[in-house]
Design an enzyme around this catalytic site. Structure first.
Site, PDB file in Angstrom:
ATOM      1  N   CYS A   1      35.619 -18.988 -24.380  1.00  0.00           N
ATOM      2  CA  CYS A   1      36.150 -17.695 -24.844  1.00  0.00           C
ATOM      3  C   CYS A   1      37.172 -17.123 -23.849  1.00  0.00           C
ATOM      4  O   CYS A   1      38.378 -17.188 -24.085  1.00  0.00           O
ATOM      5  CB  CYS A   1      35.028 -16.679 -25.075  1.00  0.00           C
ATOM      6  SG  CYS A   1      33.848 -17.168 -26.354  1.00  0.00           S
ATOM      7  N   ARG A   2      36.700 -16.562 -22.733  1.00  0.00           N
ATOM      8  CA  ARG A   2      37.598 -15.811 -21.851  1.00  0.00           C
ATOM      9  C   ARG A   2      38.534 -16.680 -21.019  1.00  0.00           C
ATOM     10  O   ARG A   2      39.747 -16.420 -20.971  1.00  0.00           O
ATOM     11  CB  ARG A   2      36.778 -14.892 -20.930  1.00  0.00           C
ATOM     12  CG  ARG A   2      36.080 -13.789 -21.689  1.00  0.00           C
ATOM     13  CD  ARG A   2      34.980 -13.168 -20.855  1.00  0.00           C
ATOM     14  NE  ARG A   2      33.882 -14.101 -20.629  1.00  0.00           N
ATOM     15  CZ  ARG A   2      32.838 -13.856 -19.870  1.00  0.00           C
ATOM     16  NH1 ARG A   2      32.755 -12.707 -19.223  1.00  0.00           N
ATOM     17  NH2 ARG A   2      31.874 -14.757 -19.736  1.00  0.00           N
ATOM     18  N   SER A   3      38.000 -17.704 -20.320  1.00  0.00           N
ATOM     19  CA  SER A   3      38.904 -18.451 -19.425  1.00  0.00           C
ATOM     20  C   SER A   3      39.929 -19.312 -20.174  1.00  0.00           C
ATOM     21  O   SER A   3      41.069 -19.415 -19.709  1.00  0.00           O
ATOM     22  CB  SER A   3      38.139 -19.249 -18.358  1.00  0.00           C
ATOM     23  OG  SER A   3      37.295 -20.213 -18.921  1.00  0.00           O
TER      24      SER A   3
ATOM     25  N   ASN B   1      33.621 -21.454 -20.726  1.00  0.00           N
ATOM     26  CA  ASN B   1      34.978 -22.009 -20.863  1.00  0.00           C
ATOM     27  C   ASN B   1      35.339 -22.236 -22.336  1.00  0.00           C
ATOM     28  O   ASN B   1      36.034 -23.192 -22.675  1.00  0.00           O
ATOM     29  CB  ASN B   1      35.141 -23.302 -20.034  1.00  0.00           C
ATOM     30  CG  ASN B   1      36.588 -23.787 -19.886  1.00  0.00           C
ATOM     31  OD1 ASN B   1      36.835 -24.982 -19.816  1.00  0.00           O
ATOM     32  ND2 ASN B   1      37.542 -22.884 -19.848  1.00  0.00           N
TER      33      ASN B   1
ATOM     34  N   CYS C   1      35.095 -18.703 -16.486  1.00  0.00           N
ATOM     35  CA  CYS C   1      34.088 -17.824 -17.115  1.00  0.00           C
ATOM     36  C   CYS C   1      32.798 -18.633 -17.211  1.00  0.00           C
ATOM     37  O   CYS C   1      32.631 -19.624 -16.485  1.00  0.00           O
ATOM     38  CB  CYS C   1      34.578 -17.308 -18.467  1.00  0.00           C
ATOM     39  SG  CYS C   1      34.918 -18.594 -19.678  1.00  0.00           S
TER      40      CYS C   1
ATOM     41  N   ASP D   1      32.139 -10.224 -21.818  1.00  0.00           N
ATOM     42  CA  ASP D   1      31.804 -11.433 -22.578  1.00  0.00           C
ATOM     43  C   ASP D   1      31.807 -11.098 -24.075  1.00  0.00           C
ATOM     44  O   ASP D   1      31.004 -10.286 -24.527  1.00  0.00           O
ATOM     45  CB  ASP D   1      30.408 -11.896 -22.130  1.00  0.00           C
ATOM     46  CG  ASP D   1      29.981 -13.170 -22.828  1.00  0.00           C
ATOM     47  OD1 ASP D   1      30.678 -13.615 -23.759  1.00  0.00           O
ATOM     48  OD2 ASP D   1      28.937 -13.717 -22.435  1.00  0.00           O
TER      49      ASP D   1
HETATM   50  P1  4NP Z   1      32.840 -17.402 -22.163  1.00  0.00           P
HETATM   51  O1  4NP Z   1      31.836 -16.878 -23.312  1.00  0.00           O
HETATM   52  O2  4NP Z   1      32.026 -17.434 -20.877  1.00  0.00           O
HETATM   53  O3  4NP Z   1      33.898 -16.353 -22.138  1.00  0.00           O
HETATM   54  O4  4NP Z   1      33.319 -18.772 -22.601  1.00  0.00           O
HETATM   55  C1  4NP Z   1      30.586 -17.422 -23.565  1.00  0.00           C
HETATM   56  C2  4NP Z   1      30.491 -18.618 -24.231  1.00  0.00           C
HETATM   57  C3  4NP Z   1      29.236 -19.133 -24.530  1.00  0.00           C
HETATM   58  C4  4NP Z   1      28.102 -18.456 -24.138  1.00  0.00           C
HETATM   59  C5  4NP Z   1      28.205 -17.255 -23.442  1.00  0.00           C
HETATM   60  C6  4NP Z   1      29.452 -16.745 -23.164  1.00  0.00           C
HETATM   61  N1  4NP Z   1      26.831 -18.976 -24.471  1.00  0.00           N
HETATM   62  O5  4NP Z   1      25.822 -18.311 -24.159  1.00  0.00           O
HETATM   63  O6  4NP Z   1      26.734 -20.092 -25.035  1.00  0.00           O
END
Ligand code: 4NP
Length: 161
Positions: free
Chosen positions: A15-17, A13, A10, A129
């Site tokens: 939240c989703r992955s 790294n 993602c 997201d």
């Molecule tokens: P992820 O979520 O891609 O699922 O880990 C996010 C984590 C952090 C951010 C965006 C999405 N950020 O903008 O910091």
């Protein structure tokens, strides 16, 4: 010894992955494939490198029976495209970023979109997201990832037969 490897990707790294890594490993451990498949996760961005998964992701995962506490964020590396058999993006944006990051166009065929490729029965083709939203977004991420993990396990079973 692992004969197949899967990298979930993602943006951050956190939240989703990592949720996909934790859920997929948990489900895989209950199958005959558990010793045959290596699972990891990474982010296309370096923003959260070294961090544990987001506390909201960990809390909802724990409530659903999955442990994410062992995971630390890392960024996708060139060598990942060589070492992993499947690189599974959570959304279109990361799918296209992975295509750009791939050191050779030959690696593009390893890059998949988690829901569209492994859970085409779902109404969504991307894992949304959840970072800027509320708790419900994290609950939805878990439900979508559970369904696509089952589809990916079936895919690996067919390859293994
Ligand atoms: P992820 O979520 O891609 O699922 O880990 C996010 C984590 C952090 C951010 C965006 C999405 N950020 O903008 O910091």
């Amino acid at each position: 010894m692992p004969r197949f490897s899967v990298l979930f990707v993602c943006l951050g790294n956190i939240c989703r992955s990592p949720t996909a890594e934790g859920i997929f490993k948990h489900k895989l451990d209950q199958t005959e494939l558990s010793d045959l498949v290596f699972v990891d996760s990474a982010g296309t961005s370096a923003h959260h490198v070294g961090e544990s998964p987001d506390p909201r992701a960990q809390e909802e995962a724990k409530r659903a029976g999955y442990d994410l506490s062992f995971i630390r964020s890392r960024q996708v590396r060139d060598v990942d495209f060589h070492e992993f058999d499947l690189i599974v993006a959570m959304d279109d944006s990361n799918y296209y970023n992975l295509q750009d990051l791939a050191p050779e166009p030959d690696y593009h065929e390893k890059i998949k979109l988690f829901l569209a490729d492994f859970a085409p029965q779902l109404p969504k083709r991307e894992v949304p997201d959840p970072y800027y939203g509320g708790k419900q977004g994290f609950v939805e991420v878990i439900e979508l990832i559970e369904a696509a993990s089952d589809g990916l396990i079936e895919h690996l079973r067919k390859l293994h037969q």
